[in-house]
Design an enzyme around this catalytic site. Structure first.
Site, PDB file in Angstrom:
ATOM      1  N   GLN A  58      -2.495  -5.430   5.938  1.00 56.39           N
ATOM      2  CA  GLN A  58      -2.336  -4.347   6.920  1.00 56.39           C
ATOM      3  C   GLN A  58      -3.159  -4.633   8.182  1.00 56.39           C
ATOM      4  O   GLN A  58      -4.203  -4.009   8.407  1.00 56.39           O
ATOM      5  CB  GLN A  58      -2.800  -3.013   6.308  1.00 56.39           C
ATOM      6  CG  GLN A  58      -1.893  -2.519   5.197  1.00 56.39           C
ATOM      7  CD  GLN A  58      -2.545  -1.437   4.367  1.00 56.39           C
ATOM      8  OE1 GLN A  58      -3.575  -1.667   3.737  1.00 56.39           O
ATOM      9  NE2 GLN A  58      -1.978  -0.252   4.372  1.00 56.39           N
TER      10      GLN A  58
ATOM     11  N   TYR B  35     -10.235   4.990  12.876  1.00 60.68           N
ATOM     12  CA  TYR B  35     -10.417   3.536  13.021  1.00 60.68           C
ATOM     13  C   TYR B  35      -9.605   2.896  14.139  1.00 60.68           C
ATOM     14  O   TYR B  35      -9.488   1.679  14.191  1.00 60.68           O
ATOM     15  CB  TYR B  35     -10.049   2.851  11.694  1.00 60.68           C
ATOM     16  CG  TYR B  35     -10.616   3.557  10.496  1.00 60.68           C
ATOM     17  CD1 TYR B  35     -11.986   3.531  10.254  1.00 60.68           C
ATOM     18  CD2 TYR B  35      -9.804   4.286   9.638  1.00 60.68           C
ATOM     19  CE1 TYR B  35     -12.527   4.199   9.169  1.00 60.68           C
ATOM     20  CE2 TYR B  35     -10.333   4.963   8.548  1.00 60.68           C
ATOM     21  CZ  TYR B  35     -11.692   4.915   8.322  1.00 60.68           C
ATOM     22  OH  TYR B  35     -12.215   5.576   7.252  1.00 60.68           O
TER      23      TYR B  35
ATOM     24  N   ASP C  40      -2.562   9.198   9.748  1.00 61.78           N
ATOM     25  CA  ASP C  40      -3.313   8.395   8.781  1.00 61.78           C
ATOM     26  C   ASP C  40      -4.492   7.681   9.449  1.00 61.78           C
ATOM     27  O   ASP C  40      -4.391   7.226  10.591  1.00 61.78           O
ATOM     28  CB  ASP C  40      -2.352   7.343   8.209  1.00 61.78           C
ATOM     29  CG  ASP C  40      -2.981   6.489   7.139  1.00 61.78           C
ATOM     30  OD1 ASP C  40      -3.319   7.042   6.085  1.00 61.78           O
ATOM     31  OD2 ASP C  40      -3.135   5.267   7.355  1.00 61.78           O
TER      32      ASP C  40
ATOM     33  N   ASP D 298       0.869  -1.186   0.000  1.00 60.82           N
ATOM     34  CA  ASP D 298       0.000   0.000   0.000  1.00 60.82           C
ATOM     35  C   ASP D 298       0.906   1.236   0.000  1.00 60.82           C
ATOM     36  O   ASP D 298       0.733   2.159   0.795  1.00 60.82           O
ATOM     37  CB  ASP D 298      -0.932  -0.016   1.221  1.00 60.82           C
ATOM     38  CG  ASP D 298      -1.938   1.134   1.188  1.00 60.82           C
ATOM     39  OD1 ASP D 298      -2.053   1.793   0.136  1.00 60.82           O
ATOM     40  OD2 ASP D 298      -2.596   1.382   2.217  1.00 60.82           O
TER      41      ASP D 298
ATOM     42  N   GLU E 213      -6.320  12.933   9.179  1.00 61.48           N
ATOM     43  CA  GLU E 213      -6.965  12.393   7.991  1.00 61.48           C
ATOM     44  C   GLU E 213      -8.207  11.642   8.443  1.00 61.48           C
ATOM     45  O   GLU E 213      -8.154  10.467   8.797  1.00 61.48           O
ATOM     46  CB  GLU E 213      -6.049  11.434   7.230  1.00 61.48           C
ATOM     47  CG  GLU E 213      -6.613  11.082   5.875  1.00 61.48           C
ATOM     48  CD  GLU E 213      -6.714   9.592   5.547  1.00 61.48           C
ATOM     49  OE1 GLU E 213      -7.253   9.271   4.481  1.00 61.48           O
ATOM     50  OE2 GLU E 213      -6.297   8.757   6.362  1.00 61.48           O
TER      51      GLU E 213
ATOM     52  N   HIS F 115      -3.043  11.804  -3.085  1.00 58.80           N
ATOM     53  CA  HIS F 115      -2.497  10.572  -3.657  1.00 58.80           C
ATOM     54  C   HIS F 115      -3.521   9.439  -3.720  1.00 58.80           C
ATOM     55  O   HIS F 115      -3.234   8.384  -4.260  1.00 58.80           O
ATOM     56  CB  HIS F 115      -1.295  10.122  -2.818  1.00 58.80           C
ATOM     57  CG  HIS F 115      -1.696   9.766  -1.419  1.00 58.80           C
ATOM     58  ND1 HIS F 115      -2.108  10.731  -0.499  1.00 58.80           N
ATOM     59  CD2 HIS F 115      -1.795   8.578  -0.778  1.00 58.80           C
ATOM     60  CE1 HIS F 115      -2.427  10.118   0.631  1.00 58.80           C
ATOM     61  NE2 HIS F 115      -2.238   8.820   0.491  1.00 58.80           N
TER      62      HIS F 115
ATOM     63  N   HIS G 159      -2.484   0.644  11.765  1.00 59.56           N
ATOM     64  CA  HIS G 159      -2.121  -0.707  11.329  1.00 59.56           C
ATOM     65  C   HIS G 159      -0.644  -0.775  10.993  1.00 59.56           C
ATOM     66  O   HIS G 159      -0.001   0.251  10.787  1.00 59.56           O
ATOM     67  CB  HIS G 159      -2.942  -1.094  10.096  1.00 59.56           C
ATOM     68  CG  HIS G 159      -2.979  -0.002   9.059  1.00 59.56           C
ATOM     69  ND1 HIS G 159      -3.989   0.938   8.999  1.00 59.56           N
ATOM     70  CD2 HIS G 159      -2.117   0.354   8.086  1.00 59.56           C
ATOM     71  CE1 HIS G 159      -3.752   1.792   8.022  1.00 59.56           C
ATOM     72  NE2 HIS G 159      -2.618   1.478   7.453  1.00 59.56           N
TER      73      HIS G 159
ATOM     74  N   ASP H  47      -4.768  -4.461  11.711  1.00 60.93           N
ATOM     75  CA  ASP H  47      -4.982  -3.325  12.629  1.00 60.93           C
ATOM     76  C   ASP H  47      -4.323  -3.597  13.971  1.00 60.93           C
ATOM     77  O   ASP H  47      -4.398  -4.714  14.492  1.00 60.93           O
ATOM     78  CB  ASP H  47      -6.490  -3.130  12.885  1.00 60.93           C
ATOM     79  CG  ASP H  47      -7.122  -2.200  11.881  1.00 60.93           C
ATOM     80  OD1 ASP H  47      -6.733  -2.274  10.691  1.00 60.93           O
ATOM     81  OD2 ASP H  47      -8.007  -1.407  12.275  1.00 60.93           O
TER      82      ASP H  47
HETATM   83  C1  NOJ Z   1      -5.179   6.636   3.932  1.00 59.29           C
HETATM   84  C2  NOJ Z   1      -4.062   6.835   2.978  1.00 59.29           C
HETATM   85  O1  NOJ Z   1      -4.175   8.123   2.407  1.00 59.29           O
HETATM   86  C3  NOJ Z   1      -4.157   5.755   1.930  1.00 59.29           C
HETATM   87  O2  NOJ Z   1      -3.263   5.975   0.876  1.00 59.29           O
HETATM   88  C4  NOJ Z   1      -3.921   4.416   2.598  1.00 59.29           C
HETATM   89  O3  NOJ Z   1      -4.112   3.385   1.659  1.00 59.29           O
HETATM   90  C5  NOJ Z   1      -4.864   4.221   3.782  1.00 59.29           C
HETATM   91  N1  NOJ Z   1      -4.993   5.376   4.608  1.00 59.29           N
HETATM   92  C6  NOJ Z   1      -4.391   3.079   4.645  1.00 59.29           C
HETATM   93  O4  NOJ Z   1      -3.235   3.459   5.333  1.00 59.29           O
END
Ligand code: NOJ
Length: 537
Positions: free
Chosen positions: A170, A206, A202, A62, A244, A309, A105, A172
């Site tokens: 990933q 959650y 990030d 990721d 975020e 992104h 995670h 948690d």
């Molecule tokens: C948000 C991030 O912006 C994204 O790119 C990512 O895949 C997820 N969180 C998981 O970390």
């Protein structure tokens, strides 16, 4: 750095994907040395805080949001010494740098997870969320809808299911375990000691899971973030936390706490409503979302943006808006992903130069601290044929040269764009830097004007009552500084009448074109299709 703990209120952020930016050693991956090489460029552009996407060791399933070691740098990108060198170089220029902090995670390659799955007695077992069945927390939605069918995955070695909100690679972390909470504070401390100016945190909503809820935005999450904030406040008072968390403004606002949680939060719904307004050629989507945006305390700030992104998320859009956005902005299935649109700014706006400028004008004049996504300042395109979100993460285009001047390698990590409209021969930094009329120079100018006027960052925002629904007209005012802003969302030339406050004199044009007649009480302004105009009284 000068002591100015509210620096983020005036900042213009720049989101930078290290792997895509500049490859300084020819291994095909952008690296920290490459970012150092390009700091002059960023300084010329005028941005003053860089946000780096994750640079930790990672299997990159990721793109680095799957971390295998929180205390190091991915070998493709450099070393911790390179990181320190970057932080120093950024600070020497009077700029700042924040990094991604991924709390929710780890990668399944992380030694914690490896230990946890092998041995139920391991102290790391309880670092993750396990269960014998996949039936718990059924009210939690699946985020990576296109790929994952469940938030639970069976682990053969562990003989149990583990919980994950994103890819199954990933797992948690279990924030109910105080050890996990402490580990994350130590990680934050490590990077703060290296000098970073804060974190983009990030996947904030959650962190915790509770039966009978949708497992988002739980009170426990706020309590933990307040702990992290208190720790930073005590030891690193001028560093920031940027959240975020997607949601309606009144929900996101909870992450500011009472000025004791996050300093900043992304304004996801404003982003969405800018696109709706641009396409409907009407200011009312903006009026609605701004009316729904609560006032902020002195030490908090929205972070505004046009693209990032990820896919342009429609998660929190109403079903009607979502369908409409897909239809208008993502007509081909390959343009869609999960609940969003995987395209860049320029292609979303049909590469229409006036419209792109107008979008930036909205971004820079509406309340909040703006964030630019690398490459959007030169109007880079995307590649919808690449999987996942990779199509909006292609190499930065520096010049009309092999690999767009990004890398000397024969095999860059991703292909450089080669379409007729967007290849480096058409879109690149060098050509645009030399051209005073280029998009790059226009954006640079916008940032320069914005940076000279505190009303943009600190000022009040007031709509001007105006019958014409196509032109967003508003005042931004800070102390004696009074700015009048016009953004014409319509493709047509529009005429608007504005009642002037009594004591007015002649406006000074800051940016755009001004064509007007006025007497003491009112001004009649003609503004071209997709035109914008920033003036000072
Ligand atoms: C948000 C991030 O912006 C994204 O790119 C990512 O895949 C997820 N969180 C998981 O970390």
């Amino acid at each position: 750095m000068p002591d100015n703990s509210l620096w983020y209120k005036d900042a213009v952020f720049y989101e930078l994907y290290v792997r895509a930016y500049r490859d300084s050693n020819g291994n095909g991956h952008g690296d920290l040395g490459g970012v150092i090489e390009k700091l002059d460029y960023l300084q010329t552009l005028g941005v003053n805080c860089i946000w780096l996407l994750p640079t930790y060791p990672s299997p990159l399933k990721d793109d680095g949001y799957d971390i295998a070691d929180y205390y190091n740098i991915h070998p493709d990108y450099g070393t911790l010494d390179d990181f320190k060198a970057l932080v120093d170089a950024v600070h020497k220029r009077g700029m700042r740098i924040i990094t991604d902090l991924v709390l929710n995670h780890t990668s399944d390659r992380h030694p914690w997870f490896q230990a946890a799955r092998k041995n139920p007695e391991s102290p790391y077992r309880d670092y993750y969320v396990w269960n014998d069945t996949d039936e718990k927390y059924q009210q939690a939605r699946i985020i990576f809808l296109d790929v994952e069918e469940s938030n639970w995955t069976w682990d053969e070695k562990a003989g149990q299911y583990y919980w994950h909100r994103f890819y199954k690679s990933q797992p948690d972390l279990n924030f109910d375990n105080p050890k996990v909470q402490e580990e994350m504070l130590s990680i934050a401390k490590f990077w703060l000691d290296l000098g970073v100016d804060g974190f983009r945190v990030d996947a904030v909503p959650y962190l915790f899971e509770r039966e009978g809820t949708n497992c988002e935005n739980l009170p426990e999450t706020h309590a933990y973030m307040k702990k992290l904030r208190a720790f930073m406040e005590q030891h690193y008072p001028d560093r920031i936390l940027l959240s975020e968390a997607n949601g309606w403004p009144e929900d996101i606002q909870t992450y500011f706490g009472n000025g004791d949680e996050f300093h900043m939060a992304f304004h996801f719904p404003l982003m969405l409503h800018m696109y709706i307004a641009l396409h409907k050629q009407s200011k009312s989507p903006l009026e609605n979302i701004i009316a729904r945006t609560p006032a902020l305390s002195n030490n908090t700030q929205w972070c505004t943006f046009l693209r990032n992104h990820d896919e342009l998320t429609l998660e929190m859009a109403t079903e009607e808006d979502r369908q409409w956005m897909w239809q208008e902005y993502a007509p081909e299935p390959r343009m869609r992903q999960n609940l969003g649109i995987r395209r860049r700014l320029a292609p979303l706006l049909n590469n229409n130069r006036q419209k792109i400028e107008l979008a930036f004008s909205l971004l820079f004049t509406l309340p909040g601290s703006p964030t630019l996504y690398y490459g959007d300042e030169i109007g880079m395109g995307d590649n919808i044929w690449l999987p996942d979100r990779n199509g909006v993460r292609t190499p930065m285009q520096w010049e009309d040269a092999p690999n767009g001047g990004f890398s000397k390698s024969n095999s860059p990590y991703a292909p450089v764009l080669d379409s007729e409209k967007y290849a480096p021969s058409r879109v690149n930094v060098t050509a645009q830097s030399d051209d005073p009329e280029s998009l790059f120079n226009t954006i640079r100018q916008m940032i320069a004007v914005r940076s000279q006027h505190k009303a943009f960052s600190w000022g009040d925002f007031t709509w001007v009552e105006e019958r014409n629904p196509a032109v967003a007209v508003f005042w931004r005012q800070n102390e004696a500084e009074r700015l009048l802003i016009l953004n014409n969302l319509s493709s047509n030339r529009e005429s608007i009448k504005i009642k002037l406050p009594e004591e007015n004199n002649k406006p000074q044009l800051l940016l755009g074109k001004l064509d007007y007649k006025s007497n003491k009480q009112k001004m009649v302004i003609e503004i071209e299709g997709y035109g914008y105009c920033w003036m000072k009284f």
